[in-house]
Design a protein around this motif. Structure first.
Motif, short mmCIF file in Angstrom:
data_model
loop_
_atom_site.label_atom_id
_atom_site.label_comp_id
_atom_site.label_asym_id
_atom_site.label_seq_id
_atom_site.Cartn_x
_atom_site.Cartn_y
_atom_site.Cartn_z
N GLN A 137 0.84 -1.20 0.00
CA GLN A 137 0.00 0.00 0.00
C GLN A 137 0.88 1.25 0.00
OE1 GLN A 137 -3.45 0.35 0.15
NE2 GLN A 137 -3.31 2.56 0.28
N ARG A 172 1.39 4.12 -2.94
CA ARG A 172 1.14 5.54 -2.68
C ARG A 172 2.32 6.37 -3.18
NH1 ARG A 172 -0.44 4.90 2.55
NH2 ARG A 172 1.47 5.79 3.34
N SER A 207 2.15 9.24 -6.14
CA SER A 207 2.53 10.63 -5.94
C SER A 207 3.65 11.02 -6.90
CB SER A 207 2.91 10.89 -4.48
OG SER A 207 4.05 10.14 -4.15
#
Ligand SMILES: [Zn+2]
Length: 73
Positions: A53, A57, A61
């Motif tokens: 996870q 992320r 980004s």
């Protein structure tokens, strides 16, 4: 009850994973007992899920920040 494994699904945020959970399983009902070593397996799976996870992320980004940035650990 007897020793065995059964599929168990763990969810974390938008991810989930199904793995073979060791433990004592009852033939007649869905009852199960897990010792410390068994639970350690599920903790490790959850840790992997959290790491995935987190990596996802970072990748997301980096993608929105522009092509000059690359994701590093
Ligand atoms: Zn039972």
């Amino acid at each position: 009850m007897k020793r065995g494994v059964a599929p168990m699904t763990i969810s974390y945020k938008d991810r989930s994973v199904t793995f073979e959970m060791p433990g004592w399983y009852c033939d007649e009902c869905s009852e199960s007992l897990h010792n410390g070593d068994d639970l350690e397996v599920s903790v490790r799976v959850l840790d992997q899920l959290k790491a995935q996870q987190k990596n996802q992320r970072i990748a997301q980004s980096a993608a929105t920040a522009g092509p000059t940035l690359s994701a590093q650990d």
